[in-house]
Scaffold this motif. Structure first.
Motif, short mmCIF file in Angstrom:
data_model
loop_
_atom_site.label_atom_id
_atom_site.label_comp_id
_atom_site.label_asym_id
_atom_site.label_seq_id
_atom_site.Cartn_x
_atom_site.Cartn_y
_atom_site.Cartn_z
N GLY A 266 -21.18 2.08 19.26
CA GLY A 266 -20.56 2.39 17.97
C GLY A 266 -19.81 3.71 18.06
O GLY A 266 -19.71 4.31 19.12
N GLU A 267 -19.30 4.16 16.91
CA GLU A 267 -18.50 5.38 16.86
C GLU A 267 -19.22 6.56 17.50
O GLU A 267 -20.35 6.89 17.14
N SER B 121 -24.64 10.15 23.01
CA SER B 121 -23.47 10.55 22.23
C SER B 121 -22.33 10.87 23.20
O SER B 121 -22.56 11.19 24.36
N ARG B 122 -21.11 10.80 22.72
CA ARG B 122 -19.95 11.01 23.59
C ARG B 122 -19.90 12.43 24.15
O ARG B 122 -19.23 12.68 25.15
N ASP B 123 -20.59 13.37 23.50
CA ASP B 123 -20.63 14.72 24.06
C ASP B 123 -21.85 14.94 24.95
O ASP B 123 -22.17 16.06 25.31
N GLY B 124 -22.50 13.85 25.35
CA GLY B 124 -23.44 13.93 26.46
C GLY B 124 -24.89 14.21 26.11
O GLY B 124 -25.60 14.84 26.90
N GLU C 9 -22.89 -7.81 24.47
CA GLU C 9 -23.49 -8.64 23.43
C GLU C 9 -24.33 -7.77 22.49
O GLU C 9 -24.26 -7.90 21.26
N LEU C 10 -25.10 -6.85 23.10
CA LEU C 10 -25.93 -5.97 22.28
C LEU C 10 -25.06 -5.08 21.38
O LEU C 10 -25.35 -4.89 20.19
N TYR D 102 -24.95 0.46 14.49
CA TYR D 102 -26.10 1.38 14.41
C TYR D 102 -26.13 2.37 15.57
O TYR D 102 -26.87 3.34 15.55
N LEU D 103 -25.34 2.07 16.62
CA LEU D 103 -25.33 2.95 17.80
C LEU D 103 -24.22 3.98 17.64
O LEU D 103 -23.19 3.92 18.29
N THR D 104 -24.40 4.93 16.76
CA THR D 104 -23.34 5.88 16.48
C THR D 104 -23.84 7.31 16.60
O THR D 104 -25.02 7.59 16.50
N ALA D 105 -22.89 8.21 16.84
CA ALA D 105 -23.16 9.65 16.81
C ALA D 105 -21.99 10.27 16.07
O ALA D 105 -20.95 10.56 16.65
#
Lengths: 191, 138
Positions: free
Chosen positions: B92-93, B29-32, B116-117, B124-127
């Motif tokens: 993702g977000e 996640s962007r907050d680590g 590519e992934l 689906y790769l979101t937090a």
């Protein structure tokens, strides 16, 4: 504001303290240049890890460090580094502390225990510091009560501030610079 | 573990398998905080890599704001250290994808395969952000 050509002395200062105590706010309020901020949105992944109890409105958190600069007079300029608060970023602190002349420990009386780690680290590094009580609303504790709770020795300056206000934050930094000056004068007398 | 988490782990393992010299892959996640990672990475090291990668991405964002076109846009961060390489791209977000590779790895191939992934499964790769006023004591 460009750096004045008369600036001759630069001091590296770190601002430390627990999660959500106002370190980023202080660097932002006091910096004369556009502050570098590494605030990131707090995600749901942090629920249960980043305890926002007492600071429920907090929505972002620092993941590297803040950077800002302030000229206190024609010659003296402070370079401010705000440390990240959460434990997972503590590995950055050693590098941030390197070359640091002094530190501000920000404390929040709702979460006082969060500041113990910062104070321990500074004492371990032998870095001089002042403690600033960031007041959120009406103060509920006196400075003497805070000094007792933190078990601070009498020679560590303790002041109250509002980190959102530039003049208040600047006053904290002036307290720190005066403290550093007093320590260095005392060393010269004894040596 | 939910089935989507297992699928994500499998996709990360697959990324390593088809990209020579890569060692670990992690979604953070962007907050680590770690969200998903490959089996070769212990939980402790995944936590450490998540914190490091979020800090690097955030500093890179600062570099982009100050020296880029002003949008703050970020393609990827790459660090070359003694004994390895670290790549991070936005997923993702609210999430990033990080890959650690050996020092002889081909940066072009790694960057291409990571992007590519993200193109395939970035949604689906979101937090997602925490709800406002949400206490961690639930």
């Amino acid at each position: 504001m460009p750096l004045r050509s008369s600036a001759t002395t630069g001091l590296k200062i770190v601002i430390v303290g627990g999660f959500g105590v106002g370190k980023t706010t202080m660097v932002k309020s006091v910096s004369e240049i556009r502050p570098l901020s590494t605030e990131e949105t707090m995600t749901r992944a942090g629920i249960g890890v980043d305890d926002a109890q007492g600071v429920e409105a907090k929505s972002t958190t620092t993941v590297a460090f803040d950077f800002g600069r302030i000229s206190l007079n024609d010659e003296l300029v402070l370079y401010l580094f705000g440390a990240p608060g959460q434990e997972r970023f503590w590995f950055l602190w050693d590098r941030l502390f390197s070359g640091t002349l002094g530190a501000v420990v920000l404390v929040d009386t709702r979460r006082l225990a969060d500041s113990w780690y910062a104070i321990d680290r500074l004492e371990h590094h032998g870095t001089p510091f002042v403690v600033a009580h960031n007041q959120f609303g009406e103060p509920t504790h006196t400075l003497d009560q805070i000094r007792d709770a933190l078990d601070l020795s009498g020679d560590v300056p303790l002041v109250a501030c509002d980190a959102r206000r530039r003049e208040s934050s600047k006053a904290v930094l002036i307290t720190l610079v005066n403290h550093l000056h007093a320590l260095s004068s005392a060393r010269q007398v004894t040596s | 573990m939910r089935s989507s988490d297992q699928e994500l782990s499998w996709l990360l393992e697959n990324l390593l398998q088809r990209t020579p010299q890569t060692r670990y892959a992690l979604v953070l996640s962007r907050d680590g905080l770690r969200l998903s990672h490959t089996a070769g990475l212990s939980v402790d090291r995944a936590d450490q890599l998540a914190a490091i990668a979020s800090g690097i991405q955030s500093l890179s964002y600062g570099a982009s704001v100050e020296f880029g076109d002003g949008t703050g846009g970020l393609r990827q961060s790459m660090t070359e250290f003694h004994g390895g390489l670290l790549f991070i791209v936005e997923a993702g977000e609210g999430a990033h994808l990080a890959v650690v590779a050996g020092e002889d790895a081909d940066p072009g191939v790694i960057g291409h395969n990571m992007n590519e992934l993200v193109e395939q499964i970035g949604e689906y790769l979101t937090a997602p952000p925490r709800e406002p006023q949400q206490s961690s004591r639930l």
